[in-house]
Design an enzyme around this catalytic site. Structure first.
Site, PDB file in Angstrom:
ATOM      1  N   GLY A  79       0.573   2.126  22.306  1.00  0.00           N
ATOM      2  CA  GLY A  79       0.920   0.718  22.416  1.00  0.00           C
ATOM      3  C   GLY A  79       0.233  -0.142  21.370  1.00  0.00           C
ATOM      4  O   GLY A  79       0.682  -1.254  21.081  1.00  0.00           O
ATOM      5  N   ARG A 108       0.822  -1.212   0.000  1.00  0.00           N
ATOM      6  CA  ARG A 108       0.000   0.000   0.000  1.00  0.00           C
ATOM      7  C   ARG A 108       0.855   1.260   0.000  1.00  0.00           C
ATOM      8  O   ARG A 108       0.474   2.294  -0.556  1.00  0.00           O
ATOM      9  CB  ARG A 108      -0.921  -0.011   1.232  1.00  0.00           C
ATOM     10  CG  ARG A 108      -1.900   1.154   1.299  1.00  0.00           C
ATOM     11  CD  ARG A 108      -2.834   1.036   2.499  1.00  0.00           C
ATOM     12  NE  ARG A 108      -2.142   1.105   3.772  1.00  0.00           N
ATOM     13  CZ  ARG A 108      -1.942   0.073   4.586  1.00  0.00           C
ATOM     14  NH1 ARG A 108      -2.386  -1.134   4.275  1.00  0.00           N
ATOM     15  NH2 ARG A 108      -1.300   0.223   5.741  1.00  0.00           N
ATOM     16  N   SER A 109       2.031   1.178   0.611  1.00  0.00           N
ATOM     17  CA  SER A 109       2.910   2.344   0.709  1.00  0.00           C
ATOM     18  C   SER A 109       4.035   2.340  -0.318  1.00  0.00           C
ATOM     19  O   SER A 109       4.799   3.302  -0.405  1.00  0.00           O
ATOM     20  CB  SER A 109       3.532   2.404   2.114  1.00  0.00           C
ATOM     21  OG  SER A 109       2.540   2.481   3.114  1.00  0.00           O
ATOM     22  N   HIS A 114       3.968   5.242  28.521  1.00  0.00           N
ATOM     23  CA  HIS A 114       3.353   4.332  29.479  1.00  0.00           C
ATOM     24  C   HIS A 114       3.780   4.706  30.893  1.00  0.00           C
ATOM     25  O   HIS A 114       4.937   5.087  31.128  1.00  0.00           O
ATOM     26  CB  HIS A 114       3.782   2.886  29.212  1.00  0.00           C
ATOM     27  CG  HIS A 114       3.239   2.297  27.955  1.00  0.00           C
ATOM     28  ND1 HIS A 114       2.254   2.893  27.203  1.00  0.00           N
ATOM     29  CD2 HIS A 114       3.544   1.118  27.323  1.00  0.00           C
ATOM     30  CE1 HIS A 114       1.979   2.117  26.154  1.00  0.00           C
ATOM     31  NE2 HIS A 114       2.748   1.050  26.210  1.00  0.00           N
ATOM     32  N   CYS A 122       7.302  -3.038  25.288  1.00  0.00           N
ATOM     33  CA  CYS A 122       7.538  -1.652  25.694  1.00  0.00           C
ATOM     34  C   CYS A 122       7.401  -1.460  27.205  1.00  0.00           C
ATOM     35  O   CYS A 122       8.209  -0.764  27.837  1.00  0.00           O
ATOM     36  CB  CYS A 122       6.595  -0.720  24.941  1.00  0.00           C
ATOM     37  SG  CYS A 122       4.870  -1.238  24.936  1.00  0.00           S
TER      38      CYS A 122
END
Length: 335
Positions: free
Chosen positions: A156, A37-38, A239, A125
């Protein structure tokens, strides 16, 4: 170095490219890969304008370093292929984190684990942010058990999660309509969702168990009792985590502050009289993990602490940690 970023149009992929530039990583050639798509899209980078490519498994690119910000399925299918083609691979997905032959690395904690490896896993993360604060406290006081509750930003869930939160806030506050949800299990605006990833047979979610499993591996403490409750909150990035620890040796808040004030990757933010403590507002866009609200545990007494940490999920929780791993590798390994 010839560097490839895979998943370059996603939230973490974009941060990877920016961090490489910001930290002056020695990039001789940068190639960016994303979905069909990119493909063909030209985007500005700190290394000049680049064209998005589609990875062809029949002809892997010649790279010294491959930074993967893709799904676990994609990593499982192609990461070792990139290694075979000559690259050192740092993978942000969960595909290899718990594999015995793949080091799981937070450079401030266990950089040596990456030495000699050609496939290296970046942790979850939440785990990375937690480990940066836990490791120096363990070195000084010893950890006996850890209890953590997380407050995890929409980032996230990637760019799609951030977009859903922003759109939902507009629907709710501007249009006065009920926010729609597809990325999250429930609408996130003005809400908290104690459900991240799939529920496991023990009643914990997989996200919560990742914190347990990965922290143990990174810190070399396979039997450390860790319990986590992971909650999605309506913030964009960074976070936060409320942490309770029981220690092997006596600890005081003053001693813990002294340790954290000089710990690599940590910024002490602990001046409650002036309302200074870790927050997404101050941690977003920053490399260091903020630590504060440090106090003696009412449960564990002089062998326990309660404290609060906050770190940018897209940076220390992902892109920055990956680039730091690359920086810590011997030059001959990636040359």
């Amino acid at each position: 170095m010839r560097v490839g970023v895979f998943g370059a149009t996603g939230a973490v992929g974009k941060e990877l490219v920016q961090v490489l530039g910001d930290r002056g990583y020695p990039v001789a050639e940068l190639r960016l890969f994303a979905s069909t798509r990119s493909a063909g899209t030209r985007i500005p980078t700190p290394f000049g304008e680049k064209t998005i490519e589609v990875y062809d498994p029949a002809s892997p690119p010649k790279l010294d370093l491959a930074l993967l910000a893709v799904s676990g399925d994609w990593s499982k299918a192609h990461a070792r292929q990139l290694v075979a083609a000559g690259a050192v691979v740092v993978d942000n997905s969960s595909a290899f984190r718990l594999e015995d032959d793949v080091p799981l690395v937070v450079p401030e904690v266990n950089a040596a684990a990456a030495q000699g490896a050609r496939l290296i896993a970046n942790p979850n993360c939440t785990t990375a942010i937690l480990a940066v604060a836990l490791a120096p406290l363990h070195a000084e006081f010893g950890l006996k058990r850890v209890i953590v509750s997380t407050y995890q930003a929409s980032s996230g869930a990637g760019a799609e999660g951030m977009e859903e939160l922003e759109a939902g806030l507009k629907e709710l506050l501007v249009n006065g309509t009920q926010p729609r949800n597809s990325v999250f299990r429930h609408p996130l605006p003005m809400n908290l969702i104690p459900h991240i990833d799939s529920f496991q047979p023990n009643g914990y979610t997989r996200e919560e168990m990742k914190v347990t499993w990965e922290t143990r591996k990174i810190m070399g403490l396979p039997d450390l009792p860790i319990s986590c409750t992971a909650v999605r909150v309506p913030t964009l990035r960074a976070h936060a985590e409320a942490v309770t620890i029981e220690t092997e040796r006596a600890v005081t808040p003053e001693a813990a502050r002294r340790v954290l004030a000089t710990a690599p990757g940590v910024k002490l933010a602990d001046d409650v009289e002036n309302a200074v403590y870790p927050m997404p507002l101050t941690a977003s866009g920053r490399y260091d993990v903020e630590a504060g609200r440090i106090r003696q545990s009412l449960v564990f007494g002089d062998h326990g602490l309660d404290f609060f940490v906050c770190g940018d999920q897209l940076l220390k929780g992902a892109a920055l940690n990956a680039v730091q791993i690359a920086e810590a590798l011997p030059a001959e390994l990636v040359a």
